[in-house]
Design a protein around this motif. Sequence first.
Motif, PDB file in Angstrom:
ATOM      1  N   UNK A   1      65.830  56.557  55.333  1.00 19.41           N
ATOM      2  CA  UNK A   1      66.392  55.269  54.906  1.00 19.41           C
ATOM      3  C   UNK A   1      67.703  55.446  54.213  1.00 19.41           C
ATOM      4  N   UNK A   2      68.156  56.459  53.578  1.00 16.94           N
ATOM      5  CA  UNK A   2      69.395  56.511  52.883  1.00 16.94           C
ATOM      6  C   UNK A   2      70.514  56.802  54.021  1.00 16.94           C
ATOM      7  N   UNK A   3      71.416  56.163  53.827  1.00 15.78           N
ATOM      8  CA  UNK A   3      72.756  56.461  54.589  1.00 15.78           C
ATOM      9  C   UNK A   3      73.629  57.551  54.366  1.00 15.78           C
TER      10      UNK A   3
ATOM     11  N   UNK B   1      55.244  60.786  45.233  1.00 11.42           N
ATOM     12  CA  UNK B   1      56.562  61.537  45.479  1.00 11.42           C
ATOM     13  C   UNK B   1      56.703  62.012  46.833  1.00 11.42           C
ATOM     14  N   UNK B   2      55.574  62.341  47.728  1.00 11.77           N
ATOM     15  CA  UNK B   2      55.885  62.780  48.982  1.00 11.77           C
ATOM     16  C   UNK B   2      56.170  61.438  49.846  1.00 11.77           C
ATOM     17  N   UNK B   3      55.597  60.132  49.517  1.00 10.38           N
ATOM     18  CA  UNK B   3      55.882  59.074  50.317  1.00 10.38           C
ATOM     19  C   UNK B   3      57.600  58.522  49.990  1.00 10.38           C
ATOM     20  N   UNK B   4      57.885  58.723  48.420  1.00 14.35           N
ATOM     21  CA  UNK B   4      59.409  58.368  48.469  1.00 14.35           C
ATOM     22  C   UNK B   4      60.214  59.516  49.046  1.00 14.35           C
ATOM     23  N   UNK B   5      60.073  60.566  49.031  1.00 13.25           N
ATOM     24  CA  UNK B   5      60.674  61.767  49.653  1.00 13.25           C
ATOM     25  C   UNK B   5      60.990  61.513  51.226  1.00 13.25           C
ATOM     26  N   UNK B   6      59.874  60.999  51.935  1.00 15.76           N
ATOM     27  CA  UNK B   6      60.131  60.743  53.463  1.00 15.76           C
ATOM     28  C   UNK B   6      60.956  59.561  53.548  1.00 15.76           C
ATOM     29  N   UNK B   7      60.807  58.556  52.700  1.00 12.33           N
ATOM     30  CA  UNK B   7      61.430  57.231  52.887  1.00 12.33           C
ATOM     31  C   UNK B   7      62.845  57.318  52.507  1.00 12.33           C
ATOM     32  N   UNK B   8      63.389  58.072  51.497  1.00 15.86           N
ATOM     33  CA  UNK B   8      64.790  58.541  51.180  1.00 15.86           C
ATOM     34  C   UNK B   8      65.306  59.366  52.244  1.00 15.86           C
ATOM     35  N   UNK B   9      64.641  60.255  52.703  1.00 16.72           N
ATOM     36  CA  UNK B   9      65.205  61.204  53.769  1.00 16.72           C
ATOM     37  C   UNK B   9      65.645  60.077  54.890  1.00 16.72           C
TER      38      UNK B   9
ATOM     39  N   UNK C   1      75.093  60.097  49.293  1.00 25.66           N
ATOM     40  CA  UNK C   1      74.908  58.661  49.194  1.00 25.66           C
ATOM     41  C   UNK C   1      75.135  58.180  47.872  1.00 25.66           C
ATOM     42  N   UNK C   2      75.571  56.708  47.867  1.00 27.33           N
ATOM     43  CA  UNK C   2      75.820  56.113  46.510  1.00 27.33           C
ATOM     44  C   UNK C   2      75.362  54.619  46.843  1.00 27.33           C
ATOM     45  N   UNK C   3      74.575  54.139  45.842  1.00 29.74           N
ATOM     46  CA  UNK C   3      74.143  52.526  45.927  1.00 29.74           C
ATOM     47  C   UNK C   3      74.222  52.107  44.554  1.00 29.74           C
ATOM     48  N   UNK C   4      74.349  50.773  44.344  1.00 32.21           N
ATOM     49  CA  UNK C   4      74.590  50.304  43.206  1.00 32.21           C
ATOM     50  C   UNK C   4      74.169  48.773  43.207  1.00 32.21           C
TER      51      UNK C   4
ATOM     52  N   UNK D   1      63.047  50.874  47.925  1.00 32.16           N
ATOM     53  CA  UNK D   1      62.537  52.253  47.276  1.00 32.16           C
ATOM     54  C   UNK D   1      63.429  52.456  45.949  1.00 32.16           C
ATOM     55  N   UNK D   2      65.014  52.444  46.435  1.00 32.25           N
ATOM     56  CA  UNK D   2      65.699  52.747  45.334  1.00 32.25           C
ATOM     57  C   UNK D   2      65.599  51.746  44.075  1.00 32.25           C
ATOM     58  N   UNK D   3      65.270  50.624  44.012  1.00 29.98           N
ATOM     59  CA  UNK D   3      65.047  49.543  43.280  1.00 29.98           C
ATOM     60  C   UNK D   3      63.848  49.944  42.461  1.00 29.98           C
TER      61      UNK D   3
END
Length: 204
Positions: free
Chosen positions: A43-45, A33-41, A65-68, A89-91
């Motif tokens: 790498x997300x636009x 969870x910590x790793x995903x939090x940092x990644x999203x913070x 942000x919105x991805x699809x 990460x989102x995938x």
Amino acid sequence: MQLFDLDADPKQNLLPYQGSVHYYGKILTEAEANSYFENLLTNIAWQHDQAIIFGKTITTKRKVAWYGDHAFEYTYSNIKKYALPWTPALLALKKLVEAKTGETFNSCLLNLYHSGDEGMAWHSDGETDLKKDGAIASVSFGAERKFAFKHKQSKEKVELFLEHGSLLVMKDTTQSYWLHRLPPTKKVHTARINLTFRTIVEVL
């Protein structure tokens, strides 16, 4: 009804009637969870959200942000948005959520709340673009925050805390009969990231 000391049981429906909400609790380890939090913070636009209210464009402190699967057009709060291509990460998170829930999703709306000062007012996710009565899977990272439901007619409430790395699923007639919100709080001074995986219906 307050469910703050809830033992997560994904088979239990937290709503008393006219909807289905299931809380899976933490679906990731603390390290994951910590790793995903940092990644999203990082790498997300992220962009500040905008809404048109009474003809005026309002910009929020909260970022979104919105991805699809592809560049869906999605309208909420009278603003059109277009989905970006999935990040790795989102995938990975989409695959995990689909495995946990048995549902499938083709897009994800993300929210970044910088502190407890930022929240979300009462609303339901009833946009015409969304699959009718489809599942919306909410994954939370970062600060633990209270999340609340309120029945549109009876005003009955259900409240719980969403943990770091946890999963909540809303489906069936929940959006038709219940509102939900993330209330602001002075007790939280750190950031929260929320992912809502959902299904956009494409008009052919």
